[in-house]
Design an enzyme around this catalytic site. Sequence first.
Site, PDB file in Angstrom:
ATOM      1  N   SER A 404     -42.783  98.946  73.346  1.00  0.00           N
ATOM      2  CA  SER A 404     -41.511  99.130  72.661  1.00  0.00           C
ATOM      3  C   SER A 404     -41.052  97.820  72.046  1.00  0.00           C
ATOM      4  O   SER A 404     -41.408  96.736  72.520  1.00  0.00           O
ATOM      5  CB  SER A 404     -40.441  99.615  73.643  1.00  0.00           C
ATOM      6  OG  SER A 404     -40.066  98.570  74.536  1.00  0.00           O
ATOM      7  N   ASP A 405     -40.274  97.921  70.981  1.00  0.00           N
ATOM      8  CA  ASP A 405     -39.519  96.756  70.554  1.00  0.00           C
ATOM      9  C   ASP A 405     -38.484  96.478  71.639  1.00  0.00           C
ATOM     10  O   ASP A 405     -38.214  97.322  72.496  1.00  0.00           O
ATOM     11  CB  ASP A 405     -38.850  97.011  69.203  1.00  0.00           C
ATOM     12  CG  ASP A 405     -38.581  95.722  68.436  1.00  0.00           C
ATOM     13  OD1 ASP A 405     -38.466  94.654  69.072  1.00  0.00           O
ATOM     14  OD2 ASP A 405     -38.480  95.779  67.197  1.00  0.00           O
ATOM     15  N   TRP A 406     -37.880  95.307  71.613  1.00  0.00           N
ATOM     16  CA  TRP A 406     -37.006  94.886  72.704  1.00  0.00           C
ATOM     17  C   TRP A 406     -35.743  95.750  72.743  1.00  0.00           C
ATOM     18  O   TRP A 406     -34.970  95.782  71.797  1.00  0.00           O
ATOM     19  CB  TRP A 406     -36.681  93.410  72.546  1.00  0.00           C
ATOM     20  CG  TRP A 406     -37.665  92.498  73.219  1.00  0.00           C
ATOM     21  CD1 TRP A 406     -37.370  91.464  74.058  1.00  0.00           C
ATOM     22  CD2 TRP A 406     -39.108  92.528  73.148  1.00  0.00           C
ATOM     23  NE1 TRP A 406     -38.531  90.856  74.512  1.00  0.00           N
ATOM     24  CE2 TRP A 406     -39.609  91.490  73.974  1.00  0.00           C
ATOM     25  CE3 TRP A 406     -40.017  93.337  72.496  1.00  0.00           C
ATOM     26  CZ2 TRP A 406     -40.970  91.247  74.142  1.00  0.00           C
ATOM     27  CZ3 TRP A 406     -41.387  93.099  72.657  1.00  0.00           C
ATOM     28  CH2 TRP A 406     -41.841  92.070  73.470  1.00  0.00           C
TER      29      TRP A 406
END
Length: 695
Positions: A404-406
């Site tokens: 995932s992106d942050w």
Amino acid sequence: MLLTLGFGFGLAVSAVSAQGSESGVASTSAVPVISSVLPPSSSPSAVSASSSAALSISIPTSASASASSLPTVISSEAPSSASAPASASSVSSSVPSSASAPPSSPSSDVPFPPLGAPVNRHLVPIVPFNFTPFPIPSHQPISSIFIPTDPLSPPPVFDSSSPTSGTNPPTIPSFQDAWDIAYSKAKSLLSTFTLEEKVNITTGVGWQNGLCVGNIPANEAKGFPGLCLEDSPLGVRFADYVTAFPTALMAASTWNRRLIRERGLAMGREHVGKGVNVALGPMMNMGRVAQGGRNWEGFGADPFLAGEAAYETVLGMQQAGITACAKHFMFNEQEHKRTTTSSFVDSRTTHEIYAHPFLRSVMAGVGSVMCSYNAINSTYACENSPTINALLKSEYGFRGYMMSDWQATLSTFGSVEGGLDMTMPGDITFDSGDSYFGGNLTEYVRNGTIPEERVDDMATRILAAWYLAHQDSPSYPTTNFNAFNIPDEATNERVNVQGDHYKIVREIGRAGIVLLKNEKPKQKFPHTNTDLGRPALPLTGRERAVLVAGLDAAPQRGGPNMFSDQGGNEGILAMGWGSGQRGFRLRWPALVFTLALALRTTAQFPYLISPYEALQHRALFNRSIGTLFDWQFDDFTPSALTSLLSQAARKDAALVFINSDSGEDYINFDGNEGDRKNLTAWHNGHTLVQTVASR
């Protein structure tokens, strides 16, 4: 066709245990870990729908809308008990009838409301799913065309102008055998892991709980040292003694495979030298909107060029031994409201434009892919099975892992079922101490909602990418810097990894310049009254009087790294802003130094030569001609522009430098919230050019 709509959502998070929190357990990691084990006092029956993590997303519609036009509503809750998973709720999609549709959530610009915020939910029963392993190619590649390849030894760059390579088809690498070996090793190691240890491989340790921006905990007893994940798109972020490389857009502007490959190799070597395992790049979104804040991170709006540049960059980076990460999957084409928009895209547009660079990255053997913040056809990208499972993992045959992106993980069940393999940075929101994976994922497996085979698949993919890069070698460097506290001598060894990479920086900078117009000037040299007889560029070196104008020609008054994450523009511009801090925990006594040094850029400049400095240096050595060198950096003051008119009239050459800037959405500079608010030049640049050209 791509259509973007905005919608608001609410988020309520509470604990999975009766005590209201997830507790930690002993870990082999030296840093805090978001544990995959519930507190001893908790039992499956203590996990209730009312106290579980919940997410609701709705698109407001009018009260008179028909059932067929009502929005998809997505909701998520942890299962209520181990014995009755079917009575709980999950992440799912449905089109509610007009009678049962919940009221629309109020629109909000804040992606993560405070804990306990009210949530509108349309609940549907959980249905445990059966996991089927993804297919692998059933036929061996044609050996004369697809050459078995290890990432550390990619084929040479194909050069159509070469007498030898130009007459033969280019070598196409096949990483199938290398992946098979990596998978065999990963499965062997994973067979010794407990469920909790498998889940730990998929769950980051939490924001600022490790040396890097993303960290997977070590399991030293089983021989796994953990993973360090670090930005950025053009160098090692939050580290010293590194190179700030040209942007991907500049590299693509060279149209030169060799330079793009060498840039990737050099960036990969610097990440490896700092002890990074996963470099969070390259970025390959398409720049569909000219105002897009992060367009400079990507390779431009042409899918073929972006695909070939992504291919060469991944080959170069992974040749160095780093795991590359293709991002942001997919349709992350704007920064404004990026967490609350949905992109509606048809299959042909997806395949021919937006997914193509990711396909080429898979063909280059990329080890990881990062999903984006936005929703795709009303389902968030990090739990979007049609794009992750059907397109990337099945159709394209991607064998690495999806991270995932942050803070882009928004559920447990939906994300795992949708194809997400790793959550970053691990906690739901920065420093929240809880996770959608960790203990939540463990409990979903224990009560039979999520099959353990799916967790095996997630962990195997992560370990296989680690083995594919040969990072299990005892000689692979350990992390030797601290992204969150650069001045700390105990954790930052100040390893210089720059080598001779300034050479590739200079070569790309020269080759990537785009000359839009170069006509023969109408006027004569004012000092010699002679006709130039040719276009203005290149300069001959015989010019006796030169004017340099524009703030973009000047050094930054506070040094090349004066702005946090490069979120400013008061001089020469060499990169946009972003991929930096949104929350920062400072540790005294290094407070002052951390503010000055650590809150810095996507990649920190070791030095930066401005046009003013370079041109004055050249004039200094032009003594046989006796060049007069003058400059004007005040772009706004009327008196300065008037003075500029008289200066320009007496010069043999006038060079005007203008710019405009953009970046990631969390920085707002002069009203530009990531994306540009217009397409005009900054600092009165258009008036500056017209003023000088008029003379």
